[in-house]
Write an enzyme that holds these catalytic residues in place. Structure first.
Site, PDB file in Angstrom:
ATOM      1  N   ARG A 111       3.373  -0.019  -5.215  1.00 55.38           N
ATOM      2  CA  ARG A 111       3.242  -0.623  -3.895  1.00 55.38           C
ATOM      3  C   ARG A 111       1.906  -1.359  -3.716  1.00 55.38           C
ATOM      4  O   ARG A 111       1.676  -2.023  -2.697  1.00 55.38           O
ATOM      5  CB  ARG A 111       3.344   0.451  -2.817  1.00 55.38           C
ATOM      6  N   GLU A 137      16.857 -16.706 -10.697  1.00 54.86           N
ATOM      7  CA  GLU A 137      16.370 -15.348 -10.933  1.00 54.86           C
ATOM      8  C   GLU A 137      15.621 -15.264 -12.269  1.00 54.86           C
ATOM      9  O   GLU A 137      14.579 -14.621 -12.374  1.00 54.86           O
ATOM     10  CB  GLU A 137      17.560 -14.370 -10.888  1.00 54.86           C
ATOM     11  N   LYS A 175       5.677  -3.876  -4.756  1.00 52.03           N
ATOM     12  CA  LYS A 175       7.122  -3.678  -4.775  1.00 52.03           C
ATOM     13  C   LYS A 175       7.744  -3.838  -3.391  1.00 52.03           C
ATOM     14  O   LYS A 175       8.795  -4.437  -3.244  1.00 52.03           O
ATOM     15  CB  LYS A 175       7.399  -2.261  -5.307  1.00 52.03           C
ATOM     16  N   GLU A 204       6.829 -13.974 -12.478  1.00 50.33           N
ATOM     17  CA  GLU A 204       6.114 -12.850 -11.876  1.00 50.33           C
ATOM     18  C   GLU A 204       5.524 -11.889 -12.894  1.00 50.33           C
ATOM     19  O   GLU A 204       4.487 -11.307 -12.640  1.00 50.33           O
ATOM     20  CB  GLU A 204       6.966 -12.123 -10.831  1.00 50.33           C
ATOM     21  N   CYS A 242       0.856  -1.176   0.000  1.00 54.78           N
ATOM     22  CA  CYS A 242       0.000   0.000   0.000  1.00 54.78           C
ATOM     23  C   CYS A 242       0.897   1.232   0.000  1.00 54.78           C
ATOM     24  O   CYS A 242       2.005   1.205   0.509  1.00 54.78           O
ATOM     25  CB  CYS A 242      -0.938   0.113   1.191  1.00 54.78           C
ATOM     26  N   HIS A 301      17.736 -35.513 -11.170  1.00 50.47           N
ATOM     27  CA  HIS A 301      17.136 -36.027  -9.931  1.00 50.47           C
ATOM     28  C   HIS A 301      15.643 -35.718  -9.840  1.00 50.47           C
ATOM     29  O   HIS A 301      15.080 -35.751  -8.753  1.00 50.47           O
ATOM     30  CB  HIS A 301      17.867 -35.458  -8.717  1.00 50.47           C
ATOM     31  N   TRP A 304      -3.037  -2.509  -1.593  1.00 47.69           N
ATOM     32  CA  TRP A 304      -2.743  -3.913  -1.876  1.00 47.69           C
ATOM     33  C   TRP A 304      -3.454  -4.682  -0.776  1.00 47.69           C
ATOM     34  O   TRP A 304      -3.068  -4.633   0.383  1.00 47.69           O
ATOM     35  CB  TRP A 304      -1.231  -4.141  -1.822  1.00 47.69           C
ATOM     36  N   ASN A 326      -1.013   2.017   5.893  1.00 51.50           N
ATOM     37  CA  ASN A 326      -0.217   0.970   5.258  1.00 51.50           C
ATOM     38  C   ASN A 326       0.285   0.067   6.376  1.00 51.50           C
ATOM     39  O   ASN A 326       0.974   0.541   7.277  1.00 51.50           O
ATOM     40  CB  ASN A 326       0.959   1.627   4.514  1.00 51.50           C
ATOM     41  N   GLY A 327      -0.085  -1.220   6.317  1.00 49.03           N
ATOM     42  CA  GLY A 327       0.358  -2.143   7.363  1.00 49.03           C
ATOM     43  C   GLY A 327      -0.743  -3.107   7.724  1.00 49.03           C
ATOM     44  O   GLY A 327      -1.710  -3.254   6.977  1.00 49.03           O
ATOM     45  N   LYS A 370      11.732 -14.080 -12.595  1.00 48.63           N
ATOM     46  CA  LYS A 370      11.324 -12.944 -13.433  1.00 48.63           C
ATOM     47  C   LYS A 370      10.206 -13.372 -14.376  1.00 48.63           C
ATOM     48  O   LYS A 370       9.220 -12.671 -14.552  1.00 48.63           O
ATOM     49  CB  LYS A 370      12.497 -12.404 -14.273  1.00 48.63           C
TER      50      LYS A 370
END
Ligand code: F6R
Length: 610
Positions: free
Chosen positions: A27, A483, A605, A490, A2, A506, A74, A98-99, A487
């Protein structure tokens, strides 16, 4: 997650708040809203979905007034809907938050028993009602907020308006970030620096347990217990242009192309070529401290965690120090063994990720020294750490991290060289070779970037429909494979796995067939022959191979169906070049599919929830 913003001044608040939210949209972006204090009291406009929906709603109903607060959400408690969007209102009070309020169920029951009616499913509305209850009991706004926050457990950064005190915004924080900005005739607040850059560079980071009253001519600061505080403003060197798209289709693409500059800025002043050494006074460790370290624990999440795996390999090889990597969320609360002989390195682009922050705090409480590697100056993790070794990548807006990852790699390698020199485990010749090579990396990346984008976008035409993709690498290429897969997942929502190439046999080999592209990182390093064998194994199962190869490596390229070339480097530097085509691959697939590259679904983010 948020984003919150606030403004008190003489100019109309709405355009300033909207502009701030636009810069904070990374955010969270499932709903947004504004509250502005005008001549008819506080008015609210909220809308579900991206900010453009709020802009449309505002076009239909203006919000005149010069004092206001805004929020981009968010969702954590309550699905994305207009009623759950912030600001939340109770009587004369409007709040953005926010939280997460952990004891919200208990507080909700108490408020309902007191006759308050709550209209949303959020934890935030409870804060608004608590403050309202205190103002009804006759307390002024600041006292009412203080008394309310005493009841609240959890994380918050809040900005509050009251109809009774129309020329003020009051802000307070615990765990979630909040920055105050001061300009002539106006005071601002926001969850992050980029929202304030067009208006001021003079900022103050609120600390946990602090409350500030913002007015047009400045602010007053105190603890939640009422002790007055005074702290100097910090001058932030980022410019507003750094947080713009500058003609690129997406922030992510711009940030991929900014990597040479992000690296140069991060290396600047730190590489001492003459002494074959790294100069990092900010690390805050003496030569003796360096020799005494028994173990390094690298804490991080997501992409930053992938950087730490490369960091671990460098530390072991160059500084001969035992090193482990830990996902911060797994380190917490499991009674991990950590103590005074450990150095903990907490790596975070935002410097605010709650899991990394709390894990590092836990380690510090048990006696470990904590070094922060972060990109945001003055953010929470550097503030709690014993010392900070900043990356200088500039603001990163795209939700998928790219240039900050690159800068984190640089700091981890520089630290490994520094430690190796102090512990006398790396000789001058090798240190010199790595420093020379590292200084050249920005150029090696830059000269190939346009060609790599072209090559990758052509390859993607043939593979964009693949539903599963496997990324393979060994040694330093293994974390880059992780990585690359992250990428792709997402931003393009394609299922991808990053695997140590030797592990393929394996298990994952069972997945392979002609429909599964395998992206293999094969720089010409000590693992080259074994990686070539793993490629043969994949080819034998009809998988299509896309190789990330060193320029001119015709032998390796002959094993690939398609390949991309990267510039030659010392093998210890290969991650800096091999990750770039992987970032571009994810970008091109997402762009081809038309997904929202900079704001992928369900992500944010800065992750300030556990
Ligand atoms: C992925 C990504 C995330 C972050 C993670 C940690 O592209 O950006 O996985 O790396 O949320 O964030 P920071 O580095 O801010 O602690």
């Amino acid at each position: 997650m948020c984003g919150i913003v606030g403004h008190v001044g003489d100019e109309q608040a709405t355009p300033i708040l909207l502009d701030g939210l636009r810069r904070l949209e990374y955010r969270g972006y499932d709903s947004a809203g504004l509250a502005v204090h005008g001549s008819n009291g506080i008015q609210i406009v909220r809308a579900v979905g991206k900010l453009r929906n709020l802009e449309k709603a505002l076009a239909a109903k203006g919000l005149p007034g010069t004092v206001g607060i805004g929020h981009t959400r968010w969702a954590t408690h309550g699905r994305p809907s207009e009623v759950n969007a912030h600001p939340h209102v109770a009587g004369p009070i409007a709040v953005v938050h926010n939280g997460i309020i952990e004891n919200h169920l208990e507080l909700r029951a108490e408020l309902e028993a007191n006759g308050f009616t709550l209209s949303s499913d959020t934890d935030t509305e409870i804060i608004a009602h608590l403050i309202h209850r205190e103002t009804r009991a006759g307390h002024d706004m600041v006292t009412a907020i203080r008394r309310s926050l005493e009841r609240v457990d959890g994380a918050y950064a809040i900005a509050v308006l009251s109809e009774k005190e129309p020329r003020r915004v009051v802000v307070a924080k615990s765990a979630s970030p909040l920055v105050i900005g001061v300009a002539k005739g106006a005071t601002y607040c926001a969850s992050d620096i980029p929202a304030l850059l067009p208006y001021t560079n003079e900022m103050l980071f609120l600390e946990d347990g602090e409350i500030a009253v913002l007015e047009a001519d400045g602010f007053t600061l105190s603890t939640l217990q009422g002790t007055p505080l005074s702290r100097r403003l910090r001058r932030i060197s980022w410019s507003p242009v750094m947080a713009e798209r500058a003609g690129y289709k997406h922030f992510m693409l711009k940030e991929i192309f900014e990597q040479p500059r992000a690296l140069e800025d991060t290396l600047r002043g730190r590489l001492d070529r003459e002494l074959a050494d790294v100069s990092t006074p900010e690390i805050g460790l003496s030569e003796d401290d360096a020799k005494r370290i028994q173990r390094v624990i690298l804490l991080a999440c997501g992409t930053s965690h992938h950087a730490t795996i490369a960091g671990r390999y460098w530390l072991e090889e160059l500084a001969k120090v035992p090193a482990i990597t830990e996902l911060a969320s797994e380190f917490r609360g499991r009674d991990a063994v950590v103590g005074e002989s450990d150095l903990v390195i907490a790596v975070s682009q935002s410097g605010e990720t709650i899991d990394t922050l709390m894990a590092a705090k836990e380690a510090k409480e048990r006696g470990a020294k904590v070094l922060a590697i972060a990109n945001v100056n003055g953010s929470a993790i550097p503030r709690m750490a014993d010392a900070s070794f900043y990356t200088h990548a500039g603001p990163e807006i795209g939700v998928a991290s790219t240039k900050c990852f690159m800068a984190q790699l640089a700091n981890l390698l520089m630290f490994s060289i520094w430690l190796g020199r102090r512990r006398e485990t790396i000789d001058e010749g090798l240190a010199s070779e790595l420093i020379e090579g590292l200084a050249r990396v920005p150029h090696v990346i830059e000269e190939r970037l346009p060609g790599t984008l072209e090559a990758v976008s052509e390859i993607v035409q043939d593979f964009s429909e693949a539903r599963d993709v496997l990324f393979l690498g060994r040694g330093l290429s293994y974390p880059m494979a992780l990585e690359g897969a992250l990428k792709l997942k997402e931003i393009s929502y394609v299922h991808a796995e990053g695997y140590a190439a030797g592990e393929m046999k394996h298990g994952p080999i069972a997945l392979l067939d002609a429909h599964v592209p395998v992206i293999v990182l094969m720089p010409q390093d000590r693992h080259y022959e074994r990686v070539s064998s793993n490629m043969q194994e994949a080819r034998a199962r009809a998988a299509k191979i896309i190789g990330v190869t060193t320029a001119g490596d015709t032998q390796g390229q002959a094993l690939c169906d398609r390949f991309v070339e990267v510039g030659p480097t010392h093998e210890a530097l290969s991650p800096f070049v091999t990750v770039v085509p992987l970032q571009l691959y994810a970008y091109c697939v997402a762009d081809h599919k038309g997904t929202d590259v900079d704001q992928p679904r369900n992500l944010a983010k800065t992750v300030t929830v556990e």
